[in-house]
Design a protein around this motif. Structure first.
Motif, short mmCIF file in Angstrom:
data_model
loop_
_atom_site.label_atom_id
_atom_site.label_comp_id
_atom_site.label_asym_id
_atom_site.label_seq_id
_atom_site.Cartn_x
_atom_site.Cartn_y
_atom_site.Cartn_z
N GLU A 172 0.77 -1.07 -0.22
CA GLU A 172 0.07 -0.01 -0.14
C GLU A 172 0.99 1.24 0.02
OE1 GLU A 172 -3.19 0.02 -0.27
OE2 GLU A 172 -3.56 -2.04 -0.09
N ARG A 173 0.82 2.28 -1.01
CA ARG A 173 1.66 3.16 -1.10
C ARG A 173 0.87 4.25 -2.12
NH1 ARG A 173 6.69 1.06 -4.67
NH2 ARG A 173 5.45 0.19 -6.25
N VAL A 174 1.40 5.50 -2.00
CA VAL A 174 0.77 6.49 -2.91
C VAL A 174 1.91 7.62 -3.13
CG1 VAL A 174 -0.28 8.05 -0.97
CG2 VAL A 174 -1.46 7.99 -3.36
N ALA A 175 2.11 7.76 -4.29
CA ALA A 175 2.74 8.97 -4.40
C ALA A 175 2.05 10.35 -4.44
CB ALA A 175 3.40 8.98 -5.91
N VAL A 176 2.72 11.48 -3.84
CA VAL A 176 1.91 12.76 -3.78
C VAL A 176 3.18 13.80 -4.22
CG1 VAL A 176 0.34 12.01 -2.37
CG2 VAL A 176 2.53 12.90 -1.45
N LEU A 177 2.52 14.91 -4.80
CA LEU A 177 3.31 16.20 -4.90
C LEU A 177 3.00 17.09 -3.86
CD1 LEU A 177 2.81 16.83 -8.85
CD2 LEU A 177 4.74 15.68 -7.32
N SER A 178 3.75 16.94 -3.01
CA SER A 178 3.44 17.81 -1.70
C SER A 178 3.94 19.16 -1.46
CB SER A 178 4.37 16.94 -0.27
OG SER A 178 5.59 17.05 -0.63
N GLY A 179 4.70 19.67 -2.26
CA GLY A 179 5.41 21.01 -2.34
C GLY A 179 5.57 21.25 -3.67
N ILE A 180 4.66 21.61 -4.62
CA ILE A 180 4.82 21.87 -5.98
C ILE A 180 5.79 23.12 -6.23
CG2 ILE A 180 2.85 23.38 -6.48
CD1 ILE A 180 4.01 20.47 -8.60
N ALA A 181 5.94 24.04 -5.29
CA ALA A 181 6.63 25.23 -5.21
C ALA A 181 8.15 24.75 -5.54
CB ALA A 181 6.46 26.10 -4.20
N ALA A 182 8.38 23.42 -5.03
CA ALA A 182 9.87 23.11 -4.94
C ALA A 182 9.98 22.21 -6.24
CB ALA A 182 10.13 22.06 -3.79
N GLY A 183 9.23 22.27 -7.20
CA GLY A 183 9.63 21.69 -8.61
C GLY A 183 9.08 22.87 -9.92
N TYR A 184 9.68 22.47 -10.91
CA TYR A 184 9.66 23.26 -12.31
C TYR A 184 9.66 22.33 -13.29
CZ TYR A 184 10.38 27.09 -15.55
OH TYR A 184 10.21 27.92 -16.52
N ILE A 185 8.66 22.36 -14.38
CA ILE A 185 8.70 21.82 -15.48
C ILE A 185 9.05 22.59 -16.74
CG2 ILE A 185 6.15 21.91 -15.77
CD1 ILE A 185 6.27 18.88 -16.64
N ILE A 186 9.87 21.76 -17.46
CA ILE A 186 10.16 22.43 -18.92
C ILE A 186 9.44 21.50 -19.81
CG2 ILE A 186 11.96 23.00 -20.47
CD1 ILE A 186 14.10 23.16 -17.83
N GLN A 187 8.62 22.22 -20.41
CA GLN A 187 7.85 21.32 -21.49
C GLN A 187 8.12 21.36 -23.03
OE1 GLN A 187 3.44 22.34 -20.73
NE2 GLN A 187 4.20 24.26 -19.81
N THR A 188 8.07 20.18 -23.38
CA THR A 188 8.70 19.66 -24.98
C THR A 188 10.29 20.28 -25.25
OG1 THR A 188 7.50 21.63 -26.01
CG2 THR A 188 6.18 19.79 -25.58
N PRO A 189 11.14 20.00 -24.40
CA PRO A 189 12.62 20.50 -24.79
C PRO A 189 13.00 19.85 -25.81
CG PRO A 189 12.50 19.14 -22.74
CD PRO A 189 11.04 19.48 -23.06
N ASN A 190 12.54 18.53 -26.25
CA ASN A 190 13.21 17.87 -27.55
C ASN A 190 12.15 18.12 -28.65
OD1 ASN A 190 14.62 15.97 -28.96
ND2 ASN A 190 13.17 14.46 -28.39
#
Length: 190
Positions: A172-190
């Motif tokens: 039993e486990r679950v992944a969560v994004l707990s602090g989205i301010a600590a992440g940054y996504i770069i979209q379609t770099p390729n």
């Protein structure tokens, strides 16, 4: 979760890169794009990212970008070419502790291989120490919570239909994004 742009606030994602801004283009600017992400994370949680995640095609586009190759060619490593650039080298260049390259693929219904990690690069701050050294108030991009006592192995049993022993395991486990301010996504770099 990490590769879903809708999970990020407007200040924690790049515009969709296209044409000459893609890292696969000779005019793409991976260093500038990563620096923008680093500063967005610092502004959001007070710390710089320590991990960068990218798919294999994004890694290849990044390491083959002329601005990246030139950084290594002119730092005393004469003759360096893109085939010699490693994730560890990129980690040093991007000022993160590690670069993780996801090379996993799956085959769709048309029997075509598709990258599991998509066409994204993600910067994140994730605490590296565990246990009592870390405060629950420390920022973190995400966690995988595991229920106490898991994984739980059940007693093995013989399955007559399959003519084999089965060894059930419950997890039993679950992944969560707990602090989205600590992440940054770069979209379609390729």
């Amino acid at each position: 979760l990490a590769f879903t742009p809708g999970n990020y606030g407007a200040s924690n994602k790049s515009a969709v890169l296209s044409g000459g801004t893609k890292w696969s283009s000779s005019t793409g600017t991976p260093l500038t794009d990563v620096d923008a992400g680093r500063e967005a994370i610092r502004a959001g949680c007070g710390l710089y990212p320590n991990v960068m995640l990218m798919s294999a095609p994004v890694f290849n586009a990044c390491k083959n970008n002329p601005s990246i190759v030139s950084r290594f060619q002119y730092n005393g490593a004469a003759g360096t070419d893109a085939s010699q650039i490693t994730p560890k080298m990129l980690a040093g260049l991007f000022n993160v502790d590690k670069v993780v390259v996801g090379a996993g693929v799956y085959w769709n219904d048309a029997n075509a291989a598709t990258d599991i990690w998509g066409n994204y690069a993600v910067l994140a701050f994730v605490p590296q120490n565990s246990g009592a050294l870390r405060s629950r108030y420390d920022p973190s991009f995400g966690y995988t919570y595991v229920m106490q006592g898991h994984p739980f192995a059940e007693p093995p049993f013989w399955d007559n239909d399959k003519a084999a022993w089965k060894y059930p395991v419950e997890m039993e486990r679950v992944a969560v994004l707990s602090g989205i301010a600590a992440g940054y996504i770069i979209q379609t770099p390729n």
